[in-house]
Design an enzyme around this catalytic site. Structure first.
Site, short mmCIF file in Angstrom:
data_model
loop_
_atom_site.label_atom_id
_atom_site.label_comp_id
_atom_site.label_asym_id
_atom_site.label_seq_id
_atom_site.Cartn_x
_atom_site.Cartn_y
_atom_site.Cartn_z
N PHE A 140 0.84 -1.20 0.00
CA PHE A 140 0.00 0.00 0.00
C PHE A 140 0.86 1.24 0.00
CE2 PHE A 140 0.72 -1.13 4.49
CZ PHE A 140 1.24 0.07 4.97
N GLU A 196 0.18 4.86 1.99
CA GLU A 196 -0.79 5.45 2.92
C GLU A 196 -0.40 6.85 3.36
OE1 GLU A 196 -3.14 2.93 5.77
OE2 GLU A 196 -1.69 3.79 7.17
N HIS A 212 4.59 0.61 1.50
CA HIS A 212 4.96 -0.79 1.67
C HIS A 212 4.93 -1.45 0.30
CE1 HIS A 212 3.91 -4.99 3.58
NE2 HIS A 212 5.08 -4.97 2.97
N SER A 235 -0.51 2.97 12.82
CA SER A 235 0.85 2.50 12.58
C SER A 235 1.74 3.17 13.62
CB SER A 235 1.33 2.88 11.18
OG SER A 235 0.63 2.17 10.19
N HIS A 268 7.69 -5.85 11.47
CA HIS A 268 7.50 -4.78 10.48
C HIS A 268 6.05 -4.33 10.39
CE1 HIS A 268 6.10 -8.01 7.81
NE2 HIS A 268 5.61 -7.08 7.03
#
Length: 405
Positions: A146, A148, A174, A282, A300
């Site tokens: 993704f 983001e 990512h 996150s 991760h």
DNA sequence: ATGTCC
């Protein structure tokens, strides 16, 4: 300390003593039995010496994911096809208060249509051949990948002031080496050079794989930057790299080879993104000196709780139920026109990222720096009329471009 | 994970 060190030595395992397993998770992080069985098998791989297991641990095709393995042989199978996959964090020169979410969503939809100025020159500047799969650069891919748009939700006390600007917008990307890593992996699978035996350090096959791995790592890092630059361009902003952290790589160390199988590379003092999911925070964490105990690795991301196939039965079939999954508690949204992908990647498929970070902290591997909330998550945009992918990648003469390298 | 198996 809570680090459970378990030394298994079963008589039927042959002559080799299984690797020592160091576990950096608590009983609050759910790890299913199949994963533990895979972990046990990994400990019995040729040349396996030490294994570090993290709280995002979950099953994978070629062994448990969320693991670092120190071995005196190279195991390409553990790294798999997405060689060089990782997370990169960028800061945008755009304050949160200026964000208009509706406009930003429309603009970010065009992410993969943004022009890439000179891919060949970018590759060369990264020390790669100018024709090494240039048409793949700036593409995100599928699965858990993704791009983001995030904002700081919380800065943690005593954590490195001045590193992050709490008023700024950020991009967390990512992605990995796309078709390039996949072609390398396929080549070694077909040649029978990626198997449970592993490769002897210094052997011809080892050198060939390692050289290609190093190219994939550079390519994947460049790819994440190109994705961020495409996103920044779509949002009429500029971006600055804050952290670039792979989690699917090997590192050659004096005492052997550390295989990062879905485990972020973390040197003491490094800033490392730990990804949540579409609907959870996150984290940005700082690695402590103690990461030498975990082979220079940490989690991760949140890690899967449910596999992709089983998710299809867990999400409602109604349009209104599906659309709930494109919204999050902070007023953020996901751009994912691929229905199956949206279901597989629903937030409920993932573990709790806060618990993952809490476990890493409990084992003194990290200090949390910031919690980041998801505002816009780009996964995949499709052409509304044709249903085709909205990509601006030139597919002419694609075959054989990078396969023979 | 995969210019995603034709």
């Amino acid at each position: 300390m809570g680090i459970l060190i378990e030394s298994l030595c079963s008589p039927e395992a042959g002559t080799q003593v299984p690797a020592i397993i160091r576990r950096f998770y608590t009983d609050k992080s759910w790890v299913e039995g199949e994963t533990l069985r895979q972990l046990d098998q990994m400990a019995r791989l040729n040349g396996a010496m030490t294994l570090a297991a993290f709280p995002d641990l979950h099953p994978g095709k070629y062994g448990a994911t969320g693991v670092a393995l120190l071995a005196n042989r190279l195991h390409p199978l553990l790294i798999g096809n997405d060689i060089g996959c990782g997370m990169s964090l960028f800061m945008l020169d755009l304050p949160v208060r200026k964000l208009r979410i509706d406009k930003a969503e429309l603009r970010l939809r065009e992410l993969e249509m943004q022009e890439i100025s000179d891919a060949g020159a970018m590759l060369a500047a990264s020390g790669l051949p100018h024709d090494l799969f240039p048409e793949g650069l700036g593409t995100i891919g599928g699965g858990n990948h993704f791009c983001e748009l995030q904002a700081v939700d919380e800065m943690f006390a005593g954590s490195s002031e001045g590193v992050l600007d709490s008023q700024a917008l950020y991009l967390l990307v990512h992605s990995g080496s796309r078709g390039l890593g996949a072609s390398v992996f396929a080549e070694f699978l077909v040649a029978g050079e990626a198997n449970n035996e592993g490769l002897e350090i210094g052997s011809p096959a080892y050198t060939r794989w390692k050289n290609k791995h190093d190219q994939c790592v550079k390519w994947a890092s460049l790819n994440r930057r190109m994705i961020a630059e495409r996103a920044a361009k779509a949002l009429h902003a500029d971006c600055t790299l804050i952290a670039d952290v792979p989690h699917n790589v090997v590192r050659v160390q004096p005492d052997g080879i550390v295989h990062h199988k879905g485990a972020a590379v973390a040197n003491a003092g490094d800033l490392v993104p730990v990804a949540g999911s579409r609907a959870s925070l996150s984290y940005i964490v700082r690695a402590r000196d103690e990461v030498q105990q975990s082979l220079g690795a940490i989690s991760h991301g949140a890690g899967r709780k449910y596999d992709r196939a089983s998710m299809q039965g867990r999400i409602g079939k109604l349009r209104s139920q599906r659309e709930q999954h494109l919204r999050n508690p902070w007023g953020g949204r996901a751009i994912c026109d691929d229905r199956a992908l949206m279901v597989e990647e629903a937030a409920s498929a993932y573990k709790d990222s806060a618990q993952v970070v809490a476990d890493l902290e409990a084992h003194h591997l990290i200090d949390p720096v910031a919690a980041m909330r998801p505002l816009l998550t780009y996964k995949k945009a499709m052409d509304q009329k044709t249903g085709g992918s909205l990509k601006n990648d030139d597919k002419r003469g694609r075959k054989g471009h990078y396969e023979k390298r």
